[in-house]
Design an enzyme around this catalytic site. Structure first.
Site, PDB file in Angstrom:
ATOM      1  CB  CYS A   1       6.973  20.387 -11.956  1.00  0.00           C
ATOM      2  SG  CYS A   1       7.868  20.422 -10.414  1.00  0.00           S
TER       3      CYS A   1
ATOM      4  NE  ARG B   1       4.766  16.709 -16.104  1.00  0.00           N
ATOM      5  CZ  ARG B   1       5.491  15.903 -16.861  1.00  0.00           C
ATOM      6  NH1 ARG B   1       4.913  14.954 -17.549  1.00  0.00           N
ATOM      7  NH2 ARG B   1       6.794  16.041 -16.932  1.00  0.00           N
TER       8      ARG B   1
ATOM      9  CD1 TRP C   1       6.521  14.853  -6.586  1.00  0.00           C
ATOM     10  CD2 TRP C   1       8.700  15.319  -6.811  1.00  0.00           C
ATOM     11  NE1 TRP C   1       7.237  13.833  -6.004  1.00  0.00           N
ATOM     12  CE2 TRP C   1       8.570  14.085  -6.119  1.00  0.00           C
ATOM     13  CE3 TRP C   1       9.988  15.807  -7.050  1.00  0.00           C
ATOM     14  CZ2 TRP C   1       9.667  13.347  -5.681  1.00  0.00           C
ATOM     15  CZ3 TRP C   1      11.078  15.074  -6.625  1.00  0.00           C
ATOM     16  CH2 TRP C   1      10.900  13.856  -5.942  1.00  0.00           C
TER      17      TRP C   1
ATOM     18  CG  ASN D   1       9.563  19.755 -14.785  1.00  0.00           C
ATOM     19  OD1 ASN D   1      10.079  19.232 -13.803  1.00  0.00           O
ATOM     20  ND2 ASN D   1       8.993  19.055 -15.743  1.00  0.00           N
ATOM     21  N   GLY D   2      12.426  21.131 -12.845  1.00  0.00           N
ATOM     22  CA  GLY D   2      13.843  20.761 -12.843  1.00  0.00           C
ATOM     23  C   GLY D   2      14.527  21.277 -11.596  1.00  0.00           C
TER      24      GLY D   2
ATOM     25  CD  GLU E   1       4.673  -3.726 -12.033  1.00  0.00           C
ATOM     26  OE1 GLU E   1       5.778  -3.349 -11.628  1.00  0.00           O
ATOM     27  OE2 GLU E   1       3.771  -2.924 -12.365  1.00  0.00           O
TER      28      GLU E   1
ATOM     29  CE  LYS F   1       2.592  -1.250 -10.175  1.00  0.00           C
ATOM     30  NZ  LYS F   1       2.995  -0.320 -11.168  1.00  0.00           N
TER      31      LYS F   1
ATOM     32  CD  GLU G   1       4.037   2.340  -7.644  1.00  0.00           C
ATOM     33  OE1 GLU G   1       4.689   3.236  -8.180  1.00  0.00           O
ATOM     34  OE2 GLU G   1       3.442   1.458  -8.291  1.00  0.00           O
TER      35      GLU G   1
ATOM     36  CG  HIS H   1      18.451 -19.786   1.071  1.00  0.00           C
ATOM     37  ND1 HIS H   1      19.292 -20.842   1.352  1.00  0.00           N
ATOM     38  CD2 HIS H   1      17.786 -20.143  -0.060  1.00  0.00           C
ATOM     39  CE1 HIS H   1      19.167 -21.767   0.419  1.00  0.00           C
ATOM     40  NE2 HIS H   1      18.249 -21.374  -0.447  1.00  0.00           N
TER      41      HIS H   1
ATOM     42  CE  LYS I   1       2.323   7.763 -15.668  1.00  0.00           C
ATOM     43  NZ  LYS I   1       2.142   6.398 -15.167  1.00  0.00           N
TER      44      LYS I   1
HETATM   45  C1  F6R Z   1       5.467   2.315 -10.747  1.00  0.00           C
HETATM   46  C2  F6R Z   1       5.936   3.432 -11.528  1.00  0.00           C
HETATM   47  C3  F6R Z   1       7.388   3.770 -11.468  1.00  0.00           C
HETATM   48  C4  F6R Z   1       7.908   3.988 -12.897  1.00  0.00           C
HETATM   49  C5  F6R Z   1       9.359   4.493 -12.880  1.00  0.00           C
HETATM   50  C6  F6R Z   1       9.896   4.647 -14.286  1.00  0.00           C
HETATM   51  O1  F6R Z   1       4.083   2.132 -10.869  1.00  0.00           O
HETATM   52  O2  F6R Z   1       5.191   4.074 -12.205  1.00  0.00           O
HETATM   53  O3  F6R Z   1       8.136   2.790 -10.819  1.00  0.00           O
HETATM   54  O4  F6R Z   1       7.804   2.781 -13.577  1.00  0.00           O
HETATM   55  O5  F6R Z   1       9.435   5.701 -12.210  1.00  0.00           O
HETATM   56  O6  F6R Z   1       9.125   5.547 -15.027  1.00  0.00           O
HETATM   57  P1  F6R Z   1       9.172   5.547 -16.603  1.00  0.00           P
HETATM   58  O7  F6R Z   1       8.567   4.267 -17.064  1.00  0.00           O
HETATM   59  O8  F6R Z   1       8.382   6.742 -17.015  1.00  0.00           O
HETATM   60  O9  F6R Z   1      10.614   5.638 -16.992  1.00  0.00           O
END
Ligand code: F6R
Length: 589
Positions: free
Chosen positions: A2, A29, A74, A100-101, A467, A471, A474, A490, A584
């Protein structure tokens, strides 16, 4: 999760429009819905406009005014509908609330307010806050009514209130981020700095338990418990306006991928003192535990391999799986909490538990002024600047580079580590050229209609596959599943059919042949092999050649995943900056 943005004394007298523009900078957000409330000139009540969906290029028809407050949502409680969008009003439309929360006890509060005759129009937990403030303000001043209401709320919350009668914006923080911007006669409240960076970089990050009152004469800081005023000492950030703009790139994600050419080498010029101090402790026998969520947890796992190369055993535990292992943490443990935002709920829970057990907390963070920063004993601020795209790229590589430097410092090879990271920056600059990009775009075009892809890698290239796959998932919504190359035979190999795309991530190292054997096994079952490596091989049907950087080759291998994810996402019509269902900073458990 949010986005919150409010303004007092808008210099153009178009506060609603200003808030809307600021919210566009915070849309990462949350983007289920958005809404703006304003105290309009010459009217007797607050006006609100709210809609479901992304803000995009939205305009508002709200009238002129000096004070407004808005939100991007959100969703948690209550579906994604116009009614459930914030702000929420009290019965008299004199109080607008955004939040927010999660208010864990909202059902109880709502039941009492319903008995008192309050009318609710949404299914949200937030609306109870507006009515509770209305109820309390019948017998108290607005500040007190808000502080007391806030104290009733269970859970991690930040609220912001637009009050018609006092012409103020009042906000309280417990667990969710809030920052005040002090401009020239204009004052801002936001959940993150990019919302107002255009106007000011003079800021104050609220601590838990603090509140602010923004009026046309300035900003006052309060302790919520005692309701007493405190001294507000602002700080000036070294962030530039361009940090919050796309600067000619079509998306923030692409801009941030390219920014890594600067942000990775930048890590060699910051944190040296802290890194050396931490290295001393590790040499003295402190245990190292690395934790984080999502991308940050992959950073933790990659770092485990870097430390192992230096002969040091560490634990990498995703924060949401931390509890069963918390008992192994003690006073001689350094817990490295890795987080872009410093606000991720699961990471904070793990950190609080580790702290309770006496561990020293090292925050490896990018955003400033976060809860994690405050909880930490040592802060390694990785300096990648605002990361606006929801998908993490430059924060990840800066965190990884910082922790790589630490691993080298433990064996007194910090200078060597620094040279290698600086060299990495130079090599990446040459490598990331139009020829490579065209090759990636062609590869993305060929893969555009796939629904399943697999990835393999071994040792350092194993966390790199995690990783890389994240990417792709997502950004393009394609199912991309990573495996350690050794895992293949396996069970996993049953998934390989004719033409199944399979990425093979490799470096020029002693295990390269083993990885190529795994690639051959996939190829023998009809799989289509895309090599991501600094060498040619007959096993590869396609090669995206990365530079040979020894153990740092994985940086380039991962950047290929970031770029492929981006081009696949764009090609498939997804919004690479705001993937569906994500936010985010994940501030809920
Ligand atoms: C992936 C991504 C998420 C964050 C995760 C942790 O691209 O952005 O997997 O890495 O939500 O977020 P932070 O780093 O803000 O604790």
């Amino acid at each position: 999760m949010c986005g919150i943005f409010g303004i007092i004394n808008d210099k153009k007298n178009q506060a609603a429009q200003t808030v809307l523009e600021g919210l566009k900078k915070l849309e990462y957000r949350g983007y289920d819905s958005w809404g703006v409330s304003i105290i309009p000139q010459g009217k007797q009540e607050i006006l609100v406009e709210k809609h479901i969906g992304k803000i995009g290029n939205a305009q508002t028809n709200l009238p002129s005014g000096l004070i407004a407050l808005g939100h991007t949502r959100w969703a948690t409680h209550g579906g994604v509908t116009d009614r459930n969008a914030h702000p929420h009003l009290d019965c008299d439309k004199k109080i607008a609330v955004i939040h927010n929360g999660i208010v864990e006890n909202y059902q109880e509060i709502k039941a009492e307010l319903l008995e008192k005759g309050h009318q609710f129009v949404s299914e949200t937990d937030t609306e109870v806050i507006a009515h509770q403030i209305e109820e309390k303000s019948k017998s108290k001043k607005i500040n007190e009514a808000i502080f007391e209401t806030f104290k009733l709320l269970r859970g991690s919350n930040a609220i912001a209130v637009l009050d018609f009668d006092s012409q103020t914006v009042i906000a309280c923080r417990n667990g969710s981020p809030l920052v005040v911007g002090l401009g020239l006669a204009q004052f801002f409240l936001a959940s993150d700095v990019p919302a107002f960076l255009k106007e000011t970089n003079k800021v104050y990050f609220l601590n838990d338990g603090e509140a602010v009152v923004l009026s046309n004469s300035g900003v006052k800081l309060y302790d919520i418990d005692s309701e007493k005023e405190k001294i507000l000492i602002p700080q000036v950030l070294d962030w530039r306006l361009e940090d919050a703009e796309k600067s000619g790139y079509p998306h923030f994600l692409l801009k941030e991928i390219y920014e890594q050419l600067k942000t990775i080498p930048k890590t060699t010029s910051i944190n040296e003192k802290e890194i050396k101090e931490l290295a001393k402790k590790i040499k003295l026998g402190y245990k190292v535990v690395l934790t984080g969520c999502g991308t940050a947890s992959y950073c933790a796992l990659t770092t485990k391999y870097f430390f192992a190369e230096q002969g040091i055993d560490t634990a990498a535990i995703p924060s949401y799986e931390f509890m069963p292992f918390a008992k192994f943490v003690d006073k001689k443990t350094l817990v490295f909490a890795i987080s872009q935002s410093g606000e991720t709920a699961d990471t904070l829970i793990a950190v609080k538990e580790a702290k309770k057990r006496g561990a020293e907390i090292v925050a490896v963070i990018n955003a400033r002024g976060s809860t994690l920063e405050r909880l930490a004993d040592t802060v390694l601020s990785v300096g990648a600047g605002p990361e606006i795209a929801v998908v993490s790229t430059k924060a990840f590589t800066s965190q990884l580079s910082t922790l790589y430097l630490l691993a080298t410092a433990v064996t007194d090879r910090y200078e060597e580590g620094k040279n290698k990271i600086n060299k990495l920056g130079e090599v990446l600059r040459d490598w990331l050229n139009p020829v490579l990009i065209n090759r990636l775009i062609d590869t993305a075009k060929n893969l555009m209609d796939e629904e399943h892809m697999y990835l393999i890698g071994k040792h350092l290239n194993y966390p790199a596959t995690l990783e890389f796959a994240l990417k792709i998932k997502e950004t393009s919504y394609i199912h991309a599943e990573p495996f350690a190359a050794g895992e293949l035979k396996h069970g996993v190999i049953t998934l390989i059919q004719k033409e199944t795309p399979c990425f093979v991530l490799a470096s020029k190292d002693e295990i390269k042949e083993e990885v190529l054997s795994s690639a051959a096994e996939i190829k023998a079952r009809g799989g289509f092999i895309i090599g991501i490596a600094p060498f040619e091989s007959n096993e590869f049907d396609v090669l995206i050649k990365t530079p040979d950087l020894g153990n740092l080759t994985i940086f380039a291998n991962i950047i290929v995943g970031q770029l492929l994810g981006y081009y696949l996402g764009v090609g498939r019509g997804a919004d690479p900056d705001k993937p569906r269902n994500l936010a985010k900073s994940v501030t809920v458990k």
